[in-house]
Motif scaffolding. Sequence first.
Motif, PDB file in Angstrom:
ATOM      1  N   SER A  99       0.818  -1.192   0.066  1.00 16.98           N
ATOM      2  CA  SER A  99       0.241   0.130  -0.257  1.00 16.98           C
ATOM      3  C   SER A  99       0.856   1.304  -0.139  1.00 16.98           C
ATOM      4  O   SER A  99       0.521   2.510  -0.540  1.00 16.98           O
ATOM      5  CB  SER A  99      -1.083  -0.036   1.443  1.00 16.98           C
ATOM      6  N   LEU A 100       2.539   1.380   0.824  1.00 14.32           N
ATOM      7  CA  LEU A 100       3.047   2.471   0.889  1.00 14.32           C
ATOM      8  C   LEU A 100       3.136   2.308  -0.755  1.00 14.32           C
ATOM      9  O   LEU A 100       3.399   3.885  -0.859  1.00 14.32           O
ATOM     10  CB  LEU A 100       4.182   2.218   1.341  1.00 14.32           C
ATOM     11  N   GLU A 101       4.146   1.505  -1.594  1.00 17.72           N
ATOM     12  CA  GLU A 101       4.393   1.147  -2.708  1.00 17.72           C
ATOM     13  C   GLU A 101       3.527   1.365  -3.382  1.00 17.72           C
ATOM     14  O   GLU A 101       3.889   2.594  -4.385  1.00 17.72           O
ATOM     15  CB  GLU A 101       4.896   0.019  -2.987  1.00 17.72           C
ATOM     16  N   LYS A 102       1.944   1.565  -3.747  1.00 13.44           N
ATOM     17  CA  LYS A 102       1.391   2.159  -4.508  1.00 13.44           C
ATOM     18  C   LYS A 102       0.669   3.517  -4.027  1.00 13.44           C
ATOM     19  O   LYS A 102       0.071   4.377  -5.111  1.00 13.44           O
ATOM     20  CB  LYS A 102       0.320   1.765  -3.925  1.00 13.44           C
ATOM     21  N   MET A 103       1.102   3.914  -2.772  1.00 10.81           N
ATOM     22  CA  MET A 103       1.165   5.507  -2.972  1.00 10.81           C
ATOM     23  C   MET A 103       1.903   6.523  -3.323  1.00 10.81           C
ATOM     24  O   MET A 103       1.834   7.359  -3.850  1.00 10.81           O
ATOM     25  CB  MET A 103       1.033   5.831  -1.234  1.00 10.81           C
ATOM     26  N   LYS A 104       3.120   5.273  -3.649  1.00 14.00           N
ATOM     27  CA  LYS A 104       5.173   6.435  -4.068  1.00 14.00           C
ATOM     28  C   LYS A 104       4.427   6.302  -5.478  1.00 14.00           C
ATOM     29  O   LYS A 104       4.210   7.213  -6.454  1.00 14.00           O
ATOM     30  CB  LYS A 104       5.590   5.764  -4.458  1.00 14.00           C
ATOM     31  N   GLU A 105       3.291   5.555  -6.646  1.00 10.56           N
ATOM     32  CA  GLU A 105       2.937   5.877  -7.889  1.00 10.56           C
ATOM     33  C   GLU A 105       2.412   6.841  -7.877  1.00 10.56           C
ATOM     34  O   GLU A 105       2.208   6.845  -9.406  1.00 10.56           O
ATOM     35  CB  GLU A 105       2.351   4.398  -8.604  1.00 10.56           C
ATOM     36  N   ASP A 106       1.728   7.553  -7.316  1.00  8.81           N
ATOM     37  CA  ASP A 106       0.857   8.773  -7.927  1.00  8.81           C
ATOM     38  C   ASP A 106       1.556   9.430  -8.431  1.00  8.81           C
ATOM     39  O   ASP A 106       2.454   9.877  -8.078  1.00  8.81           O
ATOM     40  CB  ASP A 106       0.124   9.248  -6.126  1.00  8.81           C
ATOM     41  N   PRO A 107       1.717  10.541  -9.446  1.00  9.84           N
ATOM     42  CA  PRO A 107       1.748  11.540  -9.711  1.00  9.84           C
ATOM     43  C   PRO A 107       2.662  12.231  -9.300  1.00  9.84           C
ATOM     44  O   PRO A 107       3.432  13.250  -9.873  1.00  9.84           O
ATOM     45  CB  PRO A 107       0.888  11.787 -11.178  1.00  9.84           C
ATOM     46  N   SER A 108       2.031  12.698  -8.754  1.00  9.31           N
ATOM     47  CA  SER A 108       2.415  13.695  -7.238  1.00  9.31           C
ATOM     48  C   SER A 108       3.083  13.668  -6.355  1.00  9.31           C
ATOM     49  O   SER A 108       4.163  14.785  -5.803  1.00  9.31           O
ATOM     50  CB  SER A 108       0.998  14.593  -7.076  1.00  9.31           C
ATOM     51  N   PHE A 109       3.719  11.521  -6.785  1.00  9.53           N
ATOM     52  CA  PHE A 109       4.684  11.625  -5.683  1.00  9.53           C
ATOM     53  C   PHE A 109       6.013  12.924  -5.601  1.00  9.53           C
ATOM     54  O   PHE A 109       6.035  13.526  -4.226  1.00  9.53           O
ATOM     55  CB  PHE A 109       4.464  10.428  -5.328  1.00  9.53           C
ATOM     56  N   GLN A 110       6.799  13.008  -6.451  1.00  9.82           N
ATOM     57  CA  GLN A 110       7.856  13.180  -6.418  1.00  9.82           C
ATOM     58  C   GLN A 110       7.676  14.853  -6.595  1.00  9.82           C
ATOM     59  O   GLN A 110       8.883  15.503  -5.424  1.00  9.82           O
ATOM     60  CB  GLN A 110       8.460  13.301  -7.528  1.00  9.82           C
ATOM     61  N   LEU A 111       6.505  15.237  -6.583  1.00  7.08           N
ATOM     62  CA  LEU A 111       6.367  16.695  -6.455  1.00  7.08           C
ATOM     63  C   LEU A 111       5.856  16.807  -4.771  1.00  7.08           C
ATOM     64  O   LEU A 111       6.261  17.705  -4.231  1.00  7.08           O
ATOM     65  CB  LEU A 111       5.176  16.922  -7.080  1.00  7.08           C
ATOM     66  N   ASN A 112       5.101  15.715  -4.473  1.00  8.78           N
ATOM     67  CA  ASN A 112       5.111  16.030  -2.906  1.00  8.78           C
ATOM     68  C   ASN A 112       6.248  15.338  -1.499  1.00  8.78           C
ATOM     69  O   ASN A 112       5.677  15.097  -0.677  1.00  8.78           O
ATOM     70  CB  ASN A 112       3.519  15.915  -2.722  1.00  8.78           C
ATOM     71  N   LYS A 113       6.953  14.868  -2.629  1.00 10.92           N
ATOM     72  CA  LYS A 113       8.294  13.624  -1.475  1.00 10.92           C
ATOM     73  C   LYS A 113       8.364  13.939   0.015  1.00 10.92           C
ATOM     74  O   LYS A 113       8.242  13.653   0.675  1.00 10.92           O
ATOM     75  CB  LYS A 113       9.543  13.437  -2.307  1.00 10.92           C
ATOM     76  N   SER A 114       8.667  15.057   0.294  1.00  8.18           N
ATOM     77  CA  SER A 114       9.195  16.385   1.269  1.00  8.18           C
ATOM     78  C   SER A 114       8.384  16.455   2.461  1.00  8.18           C
ATOM     79  O   SER A 114       8.655  16.056   3.753  1.00  8.18           O
ATOM     80  CB  SER A 114       9.788  17.377   0.563  1.00  8.18           C
ATOM     81  N   SER A 115       7.074  16.118   1.986  1.00  5.55           N
ATOM     82  CA  SER A 115       6.049  16.453   2.924  1.00  5.55           C
ATOM     83  C   SER A 115       5.523  15.178   3.134  1.00  5.55           C
ATOM     84  O   SER A 115       4.329  15.315   4.112  1.00  5.55           O
ATOM     85  CB  SER A 115       4.694  17.666   2.057  1.00  5.55           C
ATOM     86  N   LEU A 116       5.656  14.518   2.228  1.00  2.00           N
ATOM     87  CA  LEU A 116       4.472  12.842   3.268  1.00  2.00           C
ATOM     88  C   LEU A 116       5.278  12.927   3.577  1.00  2.00           C
ATOM     89  O   LEU A 116       6.140  11.701   4.268  1.00  2.00           O
ATOM     90  CB  LEU A 116       4.982  11.954   1.452  1.00  2.00           C
ATOM     91  N   PRO A 117       4.352  12.086   4.727  1.00  5.31           N
ATOM     92  CA  PRO A 117       4.886  11.768   5.914  1.00  5.31           C
ATOM     93  C   PRO A 117       5.487   9.401   6.132  1.00  5.31           C
ATOM     94  O   PRO A 117       6.678  10.104   6.954  1.00  5.31           O
ATOM     95  CB  PRO A 117       3.808  11.180   7.145  1.00  5.31           C
TER      96      PRO A 117
END
Length: 315
Positions: free
Chosen positions: A165-183
């Motif tokens: 489920s964590l890995e799937k969240m990283k597949e979201d297109p916005s992941f790289q843009l928001n990476k620093s704010s993801l808990p």
Amino acid sequence: MGNTFCPSDEVSYMSSIARDVCPFPDYTPSPLFTNMLSINSSLHLSNHYTAVQSSLNPKQLEDFTQSLRSTFGKEGRVSYGGVGVVALSLAVLFDTLAKQAKGEQVSDSGPIPGLFIKDVRGYYSPLVHTISEYLRLVPHIANNPTRMREEAKRYLLQIKIDYLSLEKMKEDPSFQLNKSSLPFMQDTAVMNLAMAVVFSKVLRTHYLNINGTESDEIMKFNPQLNDPPTYNLNCDPETADKEFVAAAQNLPAGFQNAFKNKLPQSTPFLIQAAEADSWNSMFLLSSCSLGDVESRSPYREDFDLKANALWKWNV
């Protein structure tokens, strides 16, 4: 996740200086975790059992022993108790019962206090909750082979679900843009994920031991750490670097060279120090773990609570 290197006293020392300048979390995993999941788990558990009992006064020790007798019966033996995940569950139980004997309140849900890296933001991934739940359950089923097989498999499957489920969240297109704010990408969360990965490997080994076969599909699950964490320090790294560099210049050359040679120079020294500290902890986790299923033969080592009790074991 960065540069790999063996832990060194030099890097640890430089990291401690950096932490004085700009506080960042202590990434060192709990000794319970590394000791009980190591090849010497039985010895570590015996020593921990003695230390916990020795910390109690006579009345507290009597209550502590009575609680253990109620859980494990007059024989006081725990199947596979000196090994891996069962040893860790017993160590957690000892600490919990000791706190209760002293009149302290202990939660029976959520992350096990002191076992995982503390997150000041209060974020703990589902993996942390799943592992905590499993460790609390084990003492109550440890001598029931059928339940142990069933629950080991069930929790391995749940760990797989949590991880994917964590890995799937990283597949979201916005992941790289928001990476620093993801808990789940923060430094302490990634360290706890590293602990969960190690735990899953040790649990696989345990399941192999009690199941006797690798034919289960779950044995093919092999989670990995794939992304570097975000280091959020309690200061402006660029500004604090000047103070850190000034402090480092007063150290022997060996310390400075060891630090500079091991790490890239493209980021602030304080970020590098935090990275070095977390990598030391990562190496400690991987080097202490007995979770390499492929290279280990099935083994069993029960733990005798009665023989190691400091209070008379009556029923």
